[in-house]
Scaffold this active site. Structure first.
Site, PDB file in Angstrom:
ATOM      1  N   TRP A  17     -17.797 -38.422  -7.506  1.00 47.29           N
ATOM      2  CA  TRP A  17     -18.185 -39.034  -6.242  1.00 47.29           C
ATOM      3  C   TRP A  17     -18.015 -40.550  -6.357  1.00 47.29           C
ATOM      4  O   TRP A  17     -18.269 -41.122  -7.417  1.00 47.29           O
ATOM      5  CB  TRP A  17     -19.634 -38.679  -5.911  1.00 47.29           C
ATOM      6  N   HIS A  47     -23.565 -34.678 -11.664  1.00 45.19           N
ATOM      7  CA  HIS A  47     -22.803 -33.952 -10.640  1.00 45.19           C
ATOM      8  C   HIS A  47     -21.296 -34.049 -10.884  1.00 45.19           C
ATOM      9  O   HIS A  47     -20.494 -33.879  -9.963  1.00 45.19           O
ATOM     10  CB  HIS A  47     -23.175 -34.471  -9.246  1.00 45.19           C
ATOM     11  N   HIS A  51     -20.921 -27.917 -11.764  1.00 43.33           N
ATOM     12  CA  HIS A  51     -22.328 -28.266 -11.951  1.00 43.33           C
ATOM     13  C   HIS A  51     -23.217 -27.509 -10.969  1.00 43.33           C
ATOM     14  O   HIS A  51     -22.741 -26.950  -9.979  1.00 43.33           O
ATOM     15  CB  HIS A  51     -22.534 -29.771 -11.762  1.00 43.33           C
ATOM     16  N   ASP A  53     -26.822 -27.856  -8.540  1.00 48.75           N
ATOM     17  CA  ASP A  53     -27.759 -28.780  -7.911  1.00 48.75           C
ATOM     18  C   ASP A  53     -29.169 -28.216  -8.013  1.00 48.75           C
ATOM     19  O   ASP A  53     -29.376 -27.011  -7.853  1.00 48.75           O
ATOM     20  CB  ASP A  53     -27.435 -28.962  -6.421  1.00 48.75           C
ATOM     21  N   HIS A  57     -32.348 -33.071  -6.030  1.00 51.18           N
ATOM     22  CA  HIS A  57     -31.144 -33.825  -5.654  1.00 51.18           C
ATOM     23  C   HIS A  57     -31.271 -34.387  -4.235  1.00 51.18           C
ATOM     24  O   HIS A  57     -30.789 -35.492  -3.953  1.00 51.18           O
ATOM     25  CB  HIS A  57     -29.938 -32.893  -5.756  1.00 51.18           C
ATOM     26  N   HIS A 158     -27.306 -27.788   2.007  1.00 50.34           N
ATOM     27  CA  HIS A 158     -28.160 -27.863   0.816  1.00 50.34           C
ATOM     28  C   HIS A 158     -29.606 -27.481   1.166  1.00 50.34           C
ATOM     29  O   HIS A 158     -30.222 -26.638   0.502  1.00 50.34           O
ATOM     30  CB  HIS A 158     -28.162 -29.285   0.245  1.00 50.34           C
ATOM     31  N   GLU A 170     -21.388 -25.856  -7.757  1.00 47.82           N
ATOM     32  CA  GLU A 170     -20.271 -26.556  -7.119  1.00 47.82           C
ATOM     33  C   GLU A 170     -19.150 -26.840  -8.120  1.00 47.82           C
ATOM     34  O   GLU A 170     -19.368 -26.916  -9.323  1.00 47.82           O
ATOM     35  CB  GLU A 170     -20.765 -27.869  -6.488  1.00 47.82           C
TER      36      GLU A 170
END
Length: 209
Positions: A17, A47, A51, A53, A57, A158, A170
């Site tokens: 990200w 992340h 991974h 979550d 998060h 989410h 993810e």
């Protein structure tokens, strides 16, 4: 059949990200220096790559990784072909028998290059969450960086998934995985305070040795 690795390789080319810590590995101590061993350090966002979550998060009061039930991440999983969908809701699962499965992995036609961080990617709709809960699905995995639209700040999928007891995996690598039923193992690290964790995710086709 042997186990199939569906994890993104961790290296300095892996996409992250935009505001996350890039992945880095370095030898902090060499065998020459120590006389016996090499010792490495890594830095990364939790992340990065394949991974899971945790609710923390996106919820300050949510569970951390170590609070999560590890049994969610081991067991029967159905790989569902959702290529061609931009948004993935209950209609993408028409005709798919999810009874006795417990976990779903969504295969899309997103980029398969781990170094390519997408501007847009297929995403899950919040309406999918109650549909999965009704079918006793405890985990959903996707082959993209997020279950929500890439630009989302509200993270509606989410929130909806965890509100309905569905955990999130993810960045699984599913391009070469045929739709069908498998055994999944995607265990997070025992990170006490973390909001996510990298996993080594593997599949084995049911009924094959």
């Amino acid at each position: 059949m042997t186990w199939i690795d569906i994890s993104q390789p961790m290296n300095e080319r892996i996409a992250t990200w935009p505001e996350d810590t890039p992945f880095s590995y370095r030898r902090a101590v060499t065998k020459e220096e120590s006389g016996s061993v090499n010792i490495g350090d890594i830095t990364m966002s939790v992340h990065t790559g394949t991974h899971i979550d945790a609710p923390f998060h996106f919820d300050d009061e949510g569970k951390r990784v170590l609070d999560l039930d590890v049994n969610v991440y081991i067991g029967r999983a159905e790989v569902v072909d959702c290529r061609g969908y931009t948004s993935i809701g209950p209609e993408a699962f028409e005709g798919i028998d999810l009874s006795g499965i417990g976990r779903v992995l969504v295969k899309t036609d997103a980029s398969t290059d781990p170094a390519d961080f997408p501007v847009e990617a297929p995403y899950l709709t919040p309406e999918l969450a109650p549909f999965l809960e009704e079918r006793d699905i405890r985990l959903i995995g996707v082959d993209v960086p997020s279950v929500d639209p890439m630009e989302s700040e509200t993270l509606e999928a989410h929130h909806a998934l965890f509100a309905h007891g569905v955990h999130i995996l993810e960045n699984a690598v599913l391009a070469d995985i045929e739709p069908g039923t498998y055994e999944l193992c995607a265990l997070p690290l025992a990170l006490e305070e973390a909001d996510g964790s990298p996993v080594r995710a593997v599949l084995k086709q049911v009924g094959k040795e």
